[in-house]
Design an enzyme around this catalytic site. Sequence first.
Site, PDB file in Angstrom:
ATOM      1  N   HIS A 130      53.965  -3.008  36.996  1.00 22.93           N
ATOM      2  CA  HIS A 130      54.392  -4.374  37.332  1.00 22.93           C
ATOM      3  C   HIS A 130      54.204  -4.675  38.811  1.00 22.93           C
ATOM      4  O   HIS A 130      54.912  -5.519  39.362  1.00 22.93           O
ATOM      5  CB  HIS A 130      55.847  -4.591  36.900  1.00 22.93           C
ATOM      6  CG  HIS A 130      56.047  -4.489  35.415  1.00 22.93           C
ATOM      7  ND1 HIS A 130      57.243  -4.127  34.843  1.00 22.93           N
ATOM      8  CD2 HIS A 130      55.190  -4.695  34.384  1.00 22.93           C
ATOM      9  CE1 HIS A 130      57.098  -4.114  33.513  1.00 22.93           C
ATOM     10  NE2 HIS A 130      55.875  -4.448  33.213  1.00 22.93           N
ATOM     11  N   CYS A 138      49.045 -12.615  50.247  1.00 32.22           N
ATOM     12  CA  CYS A 138      48.796 -14.020  50.543  1.00 32.22           C
ATOM     13  C   CYS A 138      48.249 -14.699  49.295  1.00 32.22           C
ATOM     14  O   CYS A 138      47.353 -14.185  48.643  1.00 32.22           O
ATOM     15  CB  CYS A 138      47.803 -14.125  51.694  1.00 32.22           C
ATOM     16  SG  CYS A 138      47.263 -15.810  51.986  1.00 32.22           S
ATOM     17  N   GLU A 226      71.769   6.017  27.482  1.00 28.61           N
ATOM     18  CA  GLU A 226      71.895   5.265  26.225  1.00 28.61           C
ATOM     19  C   GLU A 226      70.699   5.526  25.310  1.00 28.61           C
ATOM     20  O   GLU A 226      69.614   5.852  25.780  1.00 28.61           O
ATOM     21  CB  GLU A 226      71.925   3.751  26.507  1.00 28.61           C
ATOM     22  CG  GLU A 226      72.956   3.295  27.518  1.00 28.61           C
ATOM     23  CD  GLU A 226      74.376   3.430  27.013  1.00 28.61           C
ATOM     24  OE1 GLU A 226      74.569   3.534  25.768  1.00 28.61           O
ATOM     25  OE2 GLU A 226      75.288   3.438  27.859  1.00 28.61           O
TER      26      GLU A 226
END
Length: 259
Positions: A130, A138, A226
């Site tokens: 990502h 720019c 988890e």
Amino acid sequence: MGVWGREHSAMDELIKKAAADLAAARKVVALTGAGISIESGIPPFRGKGGLWERFDPMEVAHIDALMRDPVRVWNILVKEMKEIVDTARPNDGHKGLAKLEQMGKLKTIITQNIDGLHQAAGNTDVIEFHGSFARQRCMDCHKKYETLNVDLSEIPPRCGCGGILRPDAVFFGEMIPPEAMWRSRQAVSECDLMLVVGTSAVVQPAALMPVFAKETGARVVEINPERTPLTGEISDYLIRGKAGEVMNRILTEMDFVGE
Ligand code: NAD
Ligand code: ZN
């Protein structure tokens, strides 16, 4: 033996198993997510304390929002991310993966994180799925700047050419850099063990990487407090715990010497 005793020994067994699997592996690839950086003080997006409790992602982290109103996105999201990313340091989870690279086990990290902490820990082959908040680019000439050195006295900050700077990260509505996608597929097709650390495995196409690893016959080991959609389906086992603590225990078990 009480419940705690049983849980502890089950955990010990899994740590031993992971250490043995890593010792036997020749090409390890890691897929990491926001969870590995939580112990460095970087909040995840989802869940408790996550940024999305305060912001609507489509409002601030969508490419349309950035194009429509860069000043707003800078003020709401990017300034705060800059502050967090500028000061964050790698934790034992990142350092553990760097040690696995030094040991010649870990070849490549595919990360969904945009904090640059794997490189800071010393890993040399990091695929930024990502992109990165540690760099700005720019919008006009695509020149890149280190976020740390970007002056915020004017918002939005600008390039020498006058163009507006934006994070060199993938916003919602933008494509995964094709090279990151291609290189990840390549690395995954060659690995014999994949470590999946701190990712909820719900953001596609990153969550497909463990599926591809499984397809090529690699072992898939999850580290996460988890369960995830991969647990019991794709991963061989889940070590339930924090990335830093679990990595430390695995490395101790592997009897790694030297710093
Ligand atoms: P996520 O926020 O969806 O999930 C985080 C996962 O980490 C959860 O499964 C949670 O159970 C687990 N976790 C919590 N504490 C942990 C710990 N101490 N050790 C190990 N695991 C722990 O994260 P995601 O799957 O990476 O997807 C979120 C997207 O948000 C990514 O695409 C990424 O680009 C972005 N993001 C990045 C950062 C960062 O760069 N540090 C931070 C927030 C979000
Ligand atoms: Zn420019």
